[in-house]
Design an enzyme around this catalytic site. Structure first.
Site, PDB file in Angstrom:
ATOM      1  N   ASN A  19      -7.952   5.002  -2.099  1.00  0.00           N
ATOM      2  CA  ASN A  19      -7.414   3.738  -1.607  1.00  0.00           C
ATOM      3  C   ASN A  19      -6.808   2.948  -2.774  1.00  0.00           C
ATOM      4  O   ASN A  19      -6.908   3.352  -3.939  1.00  0.00           O
ATOM      5  CB  ASN A  19      -8.523   2.927  -0.924  1.00  0.00           C
ATOM      6  N   HIS A  39      -1.910   1.598   7.364  1.00  0.00           N
ATOM      7  CA  HIS A  39      -2.226   1.527   5.940  1.00  0.00           C
ATOM      8  C   HIS A  39      -1.942   2.874   5.278  1.00  0.00           C
ATOM      9  O   HIS A  39      -2.258   3.928   5.848  1.00  0.00           O
ATOM     10  CB  HIS A  39      -3.705   1.163   5.762  1.00  0.00           C
ATOM     11  N   CYS A  93       0.817  -1.209   0.000  1.00  0.00           N
ATOM     12  CA  CYS A  93       0.000   0.000   0.000  1.00  0.00           C
ATOM     13  C   CYS A  93       0.850   1.257   0.000  1.00  0.00           C
ATOM     14  O   CYS A  93       0.475   2.278  -0.582  1.00  0.00           O
ATOM     15  CB  CYS A  93      -0.939   0.003   1.203  1.00  0.00           C
TER      16      CYS A  93
END
Length: 862
Positions: free
Chosen positions: A309, A289, A137
């Protein structure tokens, strides 16, 4: 689907009571804290039903639903959000907020909503990505920010958006940084951003991402990379600073604390109780994250970020989330990137001295190119410089926005062929001029004279708009001085214009002692009160005895001494009838523009009637056509007076510069203008884009136009009543004074330098220099007239032991020539960086054998 899931939970009083009791106990446990702290927190392992119940109990406005992430086993889900504390807590990567270039202005200057997915009708960020079953990520957050910053800086949008390789960042560059590793995540130190700055990242086409650890694909490290000037942290929880960073630079990198509710997010504004950045240091507040923020919406007080995202379009709102400003620790560890700002070019050997780089003309290595910070036409210790490489290329990186004068250090035996002044290049002796005596009766009938006579201070009741911050759609010239009214608004505006040119390569516009001979940036003129000049001002607008280096009144009277009595005062001027002659015009704009001078006879009746103190006149065609220069030899018009436009040329020429063109022109919205003939907003944009301020004339007043906003057709101005920036709409009025006309002047380029206007994140290329050297061809020439086509033959022509001199760019060395082994040994040579002496130097440049004056261009000798 959400309804069907409830079928797994038989509806009964027993389960409903137990859930209600649990929520009630949790609510009581958190009562007594802050308003948000009283919210029931989401906990790991909460079922969908419990999360929905907590959302309702907390009054949150978002929904949850299963998705591909929540269907994974928990251990697989946790791999997707693998940001973790630093293994080296003492190591703090990145730069501090104080060191960064971000300027946080007033919150009033911020729009209530902003979104890089729809900025002026275009998207500056590409489609949503999917990291797959890999804990990468961090690479997607970093690349999203990097792409957004680059796209905005370079003007790329929609289908032209940059697409960087997350795989290259994750699987090739991780070997250089201990804080992140492939699919195993990254630390709080954001070393993936260090990688973008220090090593750069290639395009997705060079190394496509597949969703698993692919290793470093062969050949990808040799691909073209995009690099950045730097990255900076934003203080924890500083919402306005995050907004300014997004609006100023582009998409930002951020981190969040993901739990089950976050993973299940479907739509709405996500909220939770993780709102405090209370760790030490605060940017180490727990997160797991990495994401990116592309915009915000204040939403009437219920504000949220637009979170991007990397879980594909099947999660959230097509891959995005609306998240409350402080939820999930989203504002605790935000960083922004600064796009690479660079000026680059090359130096070449112009064999035929034509100023054009021909295909057979080589670059010249190791030549000093420098930024002439003090504009004195020579390199001084402390001024930034670089040396051209073996192909003649050079670059300056990491520069702040501004205007830079790029120059080369000149060398004996070389003549610079590019750049040169326009006057030298085309034999320019001055641009077109309107000879009034040669005009037709119709043309003469279209000429009108306008008097500009605004007062030293703003008229009562005139409220002006002050521009504190430019919108993103604006363009504005930097390095343009401001000045308060100095004996006439037109002369003051002209002084600001020539002060700008003085600071951008035309060094002789102002040559007095103030500010080291460089026009000041503020309070350029001395003000409106004789004998009480503003501290630090100069005499560019109006000269005066005893001011800015002028001598005693008897020997050196100036403009103010000879022409000024008081604002609006008619003649005669003080010099008339006195024992002293009128002073010789010198280095001020007001002299050449006729400002304040009562000696002019406008109507030719033999009686002067203007200019009263504070006034200047200009002439223009009522039709809107350009009136070039306006050389007033036709007695019925101005009777020899130098009017405003003509005065600009005379002043520039008095300072030694050629003028390509100068003209007055009425604007297209002026009611007298014929359709299609007036000066338009697009014309004004072109002037600013080309680095040329223009004089703006409204009814009775002159200002200097320095910028524009294309979105609203707003123009930005320096008026003459303060040191602020103001604005008005094109075709509108300035506090009641209607826009009427402009005056434009284009100067021939100053010799030998490039003046480069650099904006944030811009890469300016092609700033080249050409020099004509001692040899026009690749043939080796000997002084006795013989020519040799081969270097070997030239060696044989020289005597054993002859002393030769080698010039490599700016550096001279003294080698010894050995005839029999045809080697060149250097006595006191230096390494390629010319920093350490070595035994033998590789020569890339020009070698001259003094015993026969043999010249060799671009040779390589080991």
């Amino acid at each position: 689907m959400r309804i069907s899931l409830f079928k797994f939970f038989p509806i009964s009083r027993r389960i409903g009571a137990s859930i209600g009791l649990c929520l009630g106990l949790i609510f009581l446990f958190f009562s007594g804290a802050g308003a948000e702290a009283e919210k029931i927190p989401f906990l790991s392992g909460d079922s969908l039903a419990v999360i929905q119940a907590k959302i309702e109990a907390n009054g949150y406005d978002f929904t949850v639903a299963p998705n591909w992430v929540t269907r994974l086993p928990r251990e697989e889900r946790e791999k997707l959000h693998s940001r973790h504390p630093s293994p080296y807590p003492a190591y703090r990567a990145g730069s501090s907020f104080a060191e960064g270039p971000l300027v946080v202005g007033s919150a009033d200057a911020l729009p209530t909503a902003f979104d890089w997915r729809n900025y002026q009708g275009h998207s500056y960020i590409g489609p949503i990505r999917d990291q797959g079953y890999c804990g990468s990520c961090y690479a997607f957050g970093a690349c999203a920010a990097a792409e957004g910053v680059y796209n905005f800086a370079s003007g790329q949008y929609d289908e032209n958006c940059l697409d960087l390789s997350e795989a290259f960042l994750a699987f090739c560059l991780d070997q250089y940084y201990p804080g992140y590793s492939g699919c195993y995540g990254s630390s709080y130190d954001y070393e993936e951003l260090d990688a973008l700055v220090e090593r750069g990242v290639c395009l997705e086409t060079a190394y496509p991402y597949t969703g698993e650890d692919q290793g470093c694909v062969s050949g990808s490290e040799a691909a073209l990379r995009v690099t950045y000037d730097g990255w900076y942290r934003i203080p924890c929880g500083y919402v306005d600073a995050i907004k300014f960073a997004i609006m100023t630079y582009g998409v930002v990198d951020a981190a969040v604390l993901v739990g089950d509710a976050f993973e299940l997010y479907d739509t709405g504004i996500y909220k939770d109780s993780n709102i405090s950045c209370d760790s030490v240091p605060c940017d180490y507040t727990p997160t797991n994250h990495c994401i990116a923020l592309v915009g915000w919406d204040d939403n009437g007080g219920d504000g949220y970020w637009i979170l991007r995202n990397s879980w594909g379009t099947g999660w959230g709102e097509d891959g995005y989330m609306r998240i409350s400003y402080h939820a999930a620790h989203v504002s605790c560890a935000v960083c922004y990137l600064v796009a690479r700002t660079e000026i680059s070019g090359a130096k070449w050997n112009d064999y035929n001295a034509d100023g054009s780089w021909d295909v057979d003309e080589p670059g010249i290595s190791h030549w000093k190119i420098y930024i002439d910070a003090n504009l004195n036409d020579q390199w001084d210790a402390g001024e930034v410089y670089t040396l051209t490489d073996q192909d003649g290329n050079y670059s300056f990186t990491g520069l702040n926005p501004g205007i830079y004068e790029i120059a080369e250090e000149r060398q004996d035996g070389w003549s610079q062929t590019f750049p040169m002044s326009v006057a030298a290049a085309v034999g320019l002796a001055g641009g077109p001029s309107t000879q009034f005596a040669e005009l037709s009766e119709q043309e003469r009938g279209e000429i009108e004279l306008t008097v500009i006579d605004s007062p030293p201070t703003p008229p009562v009741g005139h409220d002006r708009v002050i521009v504190r911050q430019f919108p993103r759609s604006a363009a504005s010239l930097s390095n343009v001085p401001t000045s308060r009214w100095t004996y006439g608004c037109s002369a003051t505006s002209a002084g600001m214009l020539f002060g700008y040119y003085d600071r951008t390569g035309y060094r002789n516009m102002y040559s007095g002692p103030t500010n080291g001979g460089v026009a000041p940036l503020t309070n350029l003129g001395q003000g409106a009160t004789p004998r009480s000049p503003i501290s630090g001002s100069c005499s560019l607008i109006a000269s005066m005895d005893g001011f800015d280096g002028r001598g005693a009144l008897e020997s050196e009277p100036g403009h103010v001494d000879d022409y000024w009595v008081g604002y609006g005062t008619a003649g005669p001027d003080p010099w008339e009838g006195s024992a002293d002659d009128e002073h010789v015009w010198g280095g001020c704009t007001a002299d050449y523009m006729g400002t304040n001078q009562w000696k002019w006879d406008f109507d030719g009746d033999g009686v002067p009637e203007h200019n009263s103190d504070g006034s200047t006149v200009y002439v223009s065609y009522s039709s809107g056509a350009k009136l070039y220069d306006g050389d007033p030899v036709y007695e019925a018009y101005l009777n020899g007076q130098t009017a405003l436009c003509r005065g600009l040329r005379l002043f520039a020429e008095s300072r030694g510069y050629a003028v390509a063109e100068n003209y007055n022109q009425r604007v297209d919205t002026n009611p007298t203008v014929v359709a299609g003939q007036g000066f338009t907003f697009a014309d004004f944009k072109t002037e600013i884009d080309n680095g040329c301020p223009a004089l703006i004339h409204v009814t009775g007043h002159t200002m200097l136009g320095v910028g524009y906003d294309d979105a609203t057709q707003t123009i930005y101005l320096h008026d003459t009543w303060d040191n602020e920036v103001h604005s008005m709409l094109w075709g509108g009025d300035y506090t009641g004074m209607t826009l009427e006309a402009v005056t434009v002047i284009h100067l021939a380029s100053p010799p030998a330098v490039h003046s480069v206007v650099l904006v944030e994140g811009e890469v300016v290329t092609g700033i080249n220099f050409g020099n004509h050297g001692q040899s026009e061809t690749d043939t080796v020439n000997v002084v006795d007239g013989l020519q040799y086509d081969a270097i070997q033959d030239a060696y044989d022509a020289a005597g054993d032991g002859d002393t030769i001199q080698v010039q490599i760019g700016n550096f001279l060395e003294s080698p010894v020539f050995g005839q029999f082994d045809v080697d060149v040994f250097l006595d006191g040579g230096f390494d390629a960086a010319f920093s350490e002496p070595v035994g033998v130097t590789r020569i890339l440049g020009t070698m001259t054998i003094e015993a026969g004056s043999v010249t060799l261009d671009r040779i390589v000798i080991q």
